[in-house]
Design a protein around this motif. Structure first.
Motif, PDB file in Angstrom:
ATOM      1  N   ILE A  43      43.440  39.778  43.630  1.00  0.00           N
ATOM      2  CA  ILE A  43      42.357  38.843  43.319  1.00  0.00           C
ATOM      3  C   ILE A  43      41.904  38.127  44.588  1.00  0.00           C
ATOM      4  N   ASP A  44      42.853  37.672  45.403  1.00  0.00           N
ATOM      5  CA  ASP A  44      42.517  36.994  46.654  1.00  0.00           C
ATOM      6  C   ASP A  44      41.676  37.886  47.565  1.00  0.00           C
ATOM      7  N   ALA A  45      42.079  39.140  47.704  1.00  0.00           N
ATOM      8  CA  ALA A  45      41.326  40.076  48.544  1.00  0.00           C
ATOM      9  C   ALA A  45      39.919  40.286  47.992  1.00  0.00           C
ATOM     10  N   GLU A  88      34.993  44.229  37.231  1.00  0.00           N
ATOM     11  CA  GLU A  88      35.660  44.984  38.290  1.00  0.00           C
ATOM     12  C   GLU A  88      37.188  44.877  38.261  1.00  0.00           C
ATOM     13  N   LEU A  89      37.721  43.751  37.775  1.00  0.00           N
ATOM     14  CA  LEU A  89      39.170  43.542  37.790  1.00  0.00           C
ATOM     15  C   LEU A  89      39.724  43.220  36.409  1.00  0.00           C
ATOM     16  N   GLY A  90      38.997  43.575  35.379  1.00  0.00           N
ATOM     17  CA  GLY A  90      39.431  43.289  34.020  1.00  0.00           C
ATOM     18  C   GLY A  90      40.752  43.938  33.658  1.00  0.00           C
ATOM     19  N   ASP A  91      41.089  45.039  34.329  1.00  0.00           N
ATOM     20  CA  ASP A  91      42.347  45.732  34.043  1.00  0.00           C
ATOM     21  C   ASP A  91      43.452  45.374  35.037  1.00  0.00           C
ATOM     22  N   SER A  92      43.233  44.344  35.850  1.00  0.00           N
ATOM     23  CA  SER A  92      44.243  43.925  36.823  1.00  0.00           C
ATOM     24  C   SER A  92      45.508  43.464  36.098  1.00  0.00           C
ATOM     25  N   PRO A  93      46.675  43.848  36.605  1.00  0.00           N
ATOM     26  CA  PRO A  93      47.937  43.428  35.993  1.00  0.00           C
ATOM     27  C   PRO A  93      48.121  41.909  35.971  1.00  0.00           C
TER      28      PRO A  93
END
Length: 118
Positions: A43-45, A88-93
């Motif tokens: 997320i930070d990146a 874009e990041l909805g599937d991020s752990p």
């Protein structure tokens, strides 16, 4: 009072100059604050690549409750990034580490600012 003029006040900013995004939530059962912060590398990146992103701070309150504070160039930039993140990041752990029922999200335009000169 007709003909009155507005006197600028030190620290005032025009609407839309900056915005603060504040997200609060509890971590999922068994997740440590340190583990949550480590999982946020992705997320930070991603945030560093977003137009209008200025800074991020993650704090911990007793409970444990997480307070995630982001500073943006404008309210529009903050809201646009939030929508992109979900796409874009909805599937991020990292999302599985959050008790989703406790999430509170808000964005506010900064109307006053006071800073320490460098």
């Amino acid at each position: 009072m007709s003909g009155a003029t507005s006197i600028p006040v030190a620290g005032q900013v025009s609407p839309g100059d900056e915005a603060v995004e504040i997200v609060t939530f509890r971590l999922a059962q068994g997740v440590s604050f340190a583990g949550f912060v480590a999982a946020n590398r992705e997320i930070d990146a991603w945030l560093l690549q977003q137009p209008g992103f200025k800074s991020r701070r993650i704090g911990e309150q007793p409970g444990p409750c997480v307070v995630d504070v982001l500073l943006w160039e404008s309210e529009a930039a903050a809201r646009a990034a939030m929508h992109r993140m979900m796409d874009e990041l909805g599937d991020s752990p990292v999302h599985a580490l959050i008790d989703q029922e406790t999430v509170s999200w808000t964005v506010a335009s900064i109307r006053h600012r006071q800073e320490i000169d460098g």
